[in-house]
Design a protein around this motif. Structure first.
Motif, PDB file in Angstrom:
ATOM      1  N   ARG A 150       1.042  -1.257  -0.233  1.00  0.00           N
ATOM      2  CA  ARG A 150       0.390   0.169   0.388  1.00  0.00           C
ATOM      3  C   ARG A 150       0.544   1.153   0.025  1.00  0.00           C
ATOM      4  O   ARG A 150       0.234   2.394  -0.887  1.00  0.00           O
ATOM      5  CB  ARG A 150      -1.067  -0.434   1.144  1.00  0.00           C
ATOM      6  CG  ARG A 150      -2.305  -1.435   1.176  1.00  0.00           C
ATOM      7  CD  ARG A 150      -2.672  -1.244   2.274  1.00  0.00           C
ATOM      8  NE  ARG A 150      -3.962  -1.907   1.990  1.00  0.00           N
ATOM      9  CZ  ARG A 150      -4.488  -2.642   3.159  1.00  0.00           C
ATOM     10  NH1 ARG A 150      -4.573  -2.271   3.884  1.00  0.00           N
ATOM     11  NH2 ARG A 150      -5.804  -3.671   2.697  1.00  0.00           N
ATOM     12  N   LEU A 151       1.982   0.765   0.594  1.00  0.00           N
ATOM     13  CA  LEU A 151       2.359   2.262   1.071  1.00  0.00           C
ATOM     14  C   LEU A 151       3.826   2.654  -0.807  1.00  0.00           C
ATOM     15  O   LEU A 151       3.061   4.550  -0.883  1.00  0.00           O
ATOM     16  CB  LEU A 151       4.112   2.369   1.842  1.00  0.00           C
ATOM     17  CG  LEU A 151       3.566   1.981   2.937  1.00  0.00           C
ATOM     18  CD1 LEU A 151       5.024   1.671   4.279  1.00  0.00           C
ATOM     19  CD2 LEU A 151       3.099   4.050   3.579  1.00  0.00           C
ATOM     20  N   LEU A 194      -3.333  -1.408  11.957  1.00  0.00           N
ATOM     21  CA  LEU A 194      -3.858  -0.056  11.537  1.00  0.00           C
ATOM     22  C   LEU A 194      -4.516  -0.476   9.564  1.00  0.00           C
ATOM     23  O   LEU A 194      -5.769  -0.247   9.356  1.00  0.00           O
ATOM     24  CB  LEU A 194      -3.319   1.128  11.648  1.00  0.00           C
ATOM     25  CG  LEU A 194      -3.903   2.043  12.913  1.00  0.00           C
ATOM     26  CD1 LEU A 194      -2.630   3.575  13.123  1.00  0.00           C
ATOM     27  CD2 LEU A 194      -4.977   2.017  13.772  1.00  0.00           C
ATOM     28  N   CYS A 195      -3.367  -1.004   9.545  1.00  0.00           N
ATOM     29  CA  CYS A 195      -3.585  -1.603   8.026  1.00  0.00           C
ATOM     30  C   CYS A 195      -3.858  -2.822   7.746  1.00  0.00           C
ATOM     31  O   CYS A 195      -2.967  -3.498   6.786  1.00  0.00           O
ATOM     32  CB  CYS A 195      -1.978  -1.353   7.340  1.00  0.00           C
ATOM     33  SG  CYS A 195      -2.100  -0.694   5.581  1.00  0.00           S
ATOM     34  N   PRO A 200      -8.403  -0.567   6.159  1.00  0.00           N
ATOM     35  CA  PRO A 200      -7.449   0.313   7.152  1.00  0.00           C
ATOM     36  C   PRO A 200      -8.170   1.453   7.264  1.00  0.00           C
ATOM     37  O   PRO A 200      -8.727   2.197   6.478  1.00  0.00           O
ATOM     38  CB  PRO A 200      -6.388   0.472   5.543  1.00  0.00           C
ATOM     39  CG  PRO A 200      -7.433   0.265   4.511  1.00  0.00           C
ATOM     40  CD  PRO A 200      -8.117  -0.516   4.662  1.00  0.00           C
ATOM     41  N   ARG A 201      -7.717   2.182   9.030  1.00  0.00           N
ATOM     42  CA  ARG A 201      -8.151   2.875   9.338  1.00  0.00           C
ATOM     43  C   ARG A 201      -6.931   4.561   8.821  1.00  0.00           C
ATOM     44  O   ARG A 201      -5.980   4.235   9.868  1.00  0.00           O
ATOM     45  CB  ARG A 201      -8.009   2.437  10.544  1.00  0.00           C
ATOM     46  CG  ARG A 201      -9.148   1.417  10.679  1.00  0.00           C
ATOM     47  CD  ARG A 201      -8.742   1.073  12.064  1.00  0.00           C
ATOM     48  NE  ARG A 201      -9.557   1.775  13.280  1.00  0.00           N
ATOM     49  CZ  ARG A 201      -8.952   1.461  14.671  1.00  0.00           C
ATOM     50  NH1 ARG A 201      -8.348   0.453  14.741  1.00  0.00           N
ATOM     51  NH2 ARG A 201      -9.559   2.272  15.510  1.00  0.00           N
ATOM     52  N   CYS A 202      -6.743   4.941   7.941  1.00  0.00           N
ATOM     53  CA  CYS A 202      -5.922   5.390   6.816  1.00  0.00           C
ATOM     54  C   CYS A 202      -5.521   6.945   8.171  1.00  0.00           C
ATOM     55  O   CYS A 202      -4.542   8.079   7.990  1.00  0.00           O
ATOM     56  CB  CYS A 202      -6.611   6.184   5.456  1.00  0.00           C
ATOM     57  SG  CYS A 202      -6.561   4.353   4.733  1.00  0.00           S
ATOM     58  N   CYS A 205      -3.045   6.568  10.705  1.00  0.00           N
ATOM     59  CA  CYS A 205      -2.075   6.479  10.344  1.00  0.00           C
ATOM     60  C   CYS A 205      -1.080   7.020  10.497  1.00  0.00           C
ATOM     61  O   CYS A 205      -0.921   8.313  10.264  1.00  0.00           O
ATOM     62  CB  CYS A 205      -2.468   5.735   8.734  1.00  0.00           C
ATOM     63  SG  CYS A 205      -0.490   4.717   8.611  1.00  0.00           S
ATOM     64  N   GLY A 208       1.094   8.039   7.129  1.00  0.00           N
ATOM     65  CA  GLY A 208      -0.580   8.277   6.075  1.00  0.00           C
ATOM     66  C   GLY A 208       0.090   9.337   4.757  1.00  0.00           C
ATOM     67  O   GLY A 208      -0.179   8.353   3.408  1.00  0.00           O
ATOM     68  N   CYS A 211       1.735   7.347   1.803  1.00  0.00           N
ATOM     69  CA  CYS A 211       1.753   6.548   1.207  1.00  0.00           C
ATOM     70  C   CYS A 211       0.871   6.617  -0.012  1.00  0.00           C
ATOM     71  O   CYS A 211      -0.428   7.047  -0.153  1.00  0.00           O
ATOM     72  CB  CYS A 211       0.270   5.646   2.136  1.00  0.00           C
ATOM     73  SG  CYS A 211      -0.817   4.658   1.767  1.00  0.00           S
ATOM     74  N   ARG A 214      -3.086   5.667  -0.463  1.00  0.00           N
ATOM     75  CA  ARG A 214      -3.625   6.154   0.075  1.00  0.00           C
ATOM     76  C   ARG A 214      -3.946   7.809  -0.476  1.00  0.00           C
ATOM     77  O   ARG A 214      -4.851   8.026  -0.657  1.00  0.00           O
ATOM     78  CB  ARG A 214      -3.480   7.035   1.840  1.00  0.00           C
ATOM     79  CG  ARG A 214      -4.738   7.583   2.505  1.00  0.00           C
ATOM     80  CD  ARG A 214      -4.027   8.349   3.907  1.00  0.00           C
ATOM     81  NE  ARG A 214      -4.515   9.206   4.246  1.00  0.00           N
ATOM     82  CZ  ARG A 214      -4.195   9.340   5.107  1.00  0.00           C
ATOM     83  NH1 ARG A 214      -3.781   9.771   5.916  1.00  0.00           N
ATOM     84  NH2 ARG A 214      -5.203  10.976   5.476  1.00  0.00           N
ATOM     85  N   ALA A 219      -5.755   2.050  -1.141  1.00  0.00           N
ATOM     86  CA  ALA A 219      -6.033   1.582  -0.101  1.00  0.00           C
ATOM     87  C   ALA A 219      -6.538   0.520   0.379  1.00  0.00           C
ATOM     88  O   ALA A 219      -6.557  -0.925   0.831  1.00  0.00           O
ATOM     89  CB  ALA A 219      -6.487   2.627   1.527  1.00  0.00           C
TER      90      ALA A 219
HETATM   91 FE1  SF4 Z   1      -2.493   1.730   5.642  1.00  0.00          FE
HETATM   92 FE2  SF4 Z   1      -1.440   3.689   4.119  1.00  0.00          FE
HETATM   93 FE3  SF4 Z   1      -3.675   3.833   5.010  1.00  0.00          FE
HETATM   94 FE4  SF4 Z   1      -0.996   4.058   6.231  1.00  0.00          FE
HETATM   95  S1  SF4 Z   1      -2.101   5.146   4.911  1.00  0.00           S
HETATM   96  S2  SF4 Z   1      -2.639   2.862   7.129  1.00  0.00           S
HETATM   97  S3  SF4 Z   1      -0.174   2.441   4.752  1.00  0.00           S
HETATM   98  S4  SF4 Z   1      -3.006   2.282   3.142  1.00  0.00           S
END
Ligand code: SF4
Length: 369
Positions: A150-151, A194-195, A200-202, A205, A208, A211, A214, A219
């Protein structure tokens, strides 16, 4: 790739978040390689909440590598009983015996030596060596791979050809060499809390701002779902013989394992542990096939007039196998005497190493009363 300044901020944010938000887990209160190793093995295929009581009971009984190495395998399996994937417990004990024999009882701190132990793969070695010995090895498992994908907005199957290798390179680059143990745990914690695979709870994060998924609104769709192996339906019939004293007959664990067993291989389905006499059956044939097995294999060709009482059927799943077990209870005056079997009180099989499948059959037999 992150600039030097961005990388430094990324590390600071993640480690700061981990220091404040990490869950208080028993294996995080120690640097003892044995305890960390045990937790890593238990957490393969098992959720944290389910693993904790097993972890604590296991350490009460086997507080050291030496204690584990010299214990009877039966007892190790009994303490693992219910966690599933019993090869983990067998390998753990084999590795403990090697550690005592070759490494003076201390988990090796060199990767090649750690990887030579039974049940230790690249992920587990990196986790133990970084957390216990502060060695600079970045972990990569499903959780961490999802975070990294995801990153970097990696599309496609993460386990495909070069992708996993690229993810390992990415994990190695991010690793904070000053505190690799905390770093690895922080990455795992981010993936676990979180991820997460779904939703995912961006907004919460700590990384974030770095990322790509995101930023691109991806995501929720990274990583792509892997095509699952299709389910194989298996039908078994299990025999619960009960004598006048309430004792039942269980067959002993087989001495050797069959490497390429068929999906309905009974020994692998009962995790090579004590089990009720069990046979694979066809639809509608369970009682006839079980009676045949009982008379031919257990009572040496003797015809029995005893009735087979059908019990509540049991469902069980092992990886891609969906198993339906038809248990039958049969009252007999005396249990057959066999070198490969033993009599145990049906109402108390708790002192034995048995699989969840066997436990469910026992429950079904007891519910009849
Ligand atoms: Fe995952 Fe990216 Fe969301 Fe962070 S911002 S929780 S790394 S998807």
């Amino acid at each position: 790739m992150l600039s030097r300044a961005a990388l430094s901020r990324f590390r600071k944010n993640l480690l700061g978040w981990f220091a404040e938000s990490q869950r208080d887990l028993p294996w995080r209160r120690t640097r003892d390689p044995y305890r960390i190793w045990l937790s890593e093995i238990m957490l393969q295929q098992t959720r944290v909440a389910a693993a904790i009581p097993y972890y604590q009971r296991f350490l009460e009984r086997f507080p050291s590598v030496e204690a584990l190495a010299r214990a009877p395998q039966e007892e190790v399996l009994r303490l693992w009983s219910g966690l599933g994937y019993y090869s983990r417990a067998r390998n753990l004990q084999k590795a403990a015996q090697e550690i005592v024999a070759k490494h003076n009882g201390a988990f090796p701190s060199e990767p090649a030596e750690a990887l030579a132990l039974p049940g230790i793969g690249a992920y587990t070695a990196a986790a133990i060596l970084s957390i216990a010995y502060q060695k600079k090895h970045a972990v990569l498992d499903g959780n961490v791979a999802r975070v990294l994908a995801r990153l970097n907005a990696v599309r496609g199957d993460l386990r495909a050809n070069g992708t996993w290798k690229d993810l390992q390179t990415s994990a190695d680059r991010l690793l904070d060499g000053k505190s690799p143990g905390d770093w690895n745990q922080a990455m795992m914690e981010l993936g676990a809390t979180l991820c997460t695979p779904r939703s995912p709870r961006c907004l919460l994060c700590p990384v974030g701002e770095f990322c790509d998924a995101r930023k691109q609104g991806l995501a929720d769709v990274i990583p792509v779902k892997r095509v699952k192996r299709s389910t194989v339906e298996i039908m078994l019939a299990a025999l619960v013989l009960v004598d006048a004293r309430g004792k039942t007959l269980l067959l002993a664990p087989p001495k050797t394992s069959r490497k390429s067993a068929a999906p309905d291989d009974v020994h692998s389905l009962v995790s090579r542990m004590w089990h009720f006499p069990t046979v694979a059956v066809q639809q509608g044939q369970a009682d006839a096939e079980l009676r045949k097995f009982m008379e031919e294999s257990l009572f040496r060709g003797r015809r029995l007039r005893a009735e087979l009482f059908p019990l509540k059927k049991v469902r069980h799943a092992v990886t891609y196998r969906s198993i339906t077990i038809f248990p039958f209870r049969v009252e007999v005056e005396n249990l057959p005497r066999l070198s490969s079997a033993k009599a145990f009180p049906l109402a108390d099989l708790s002192t034995l190493a048995i699989s969840n499948l066997t436990r469910k059959v026992a429950r079904s037999a007891l519910a009849l009363k």
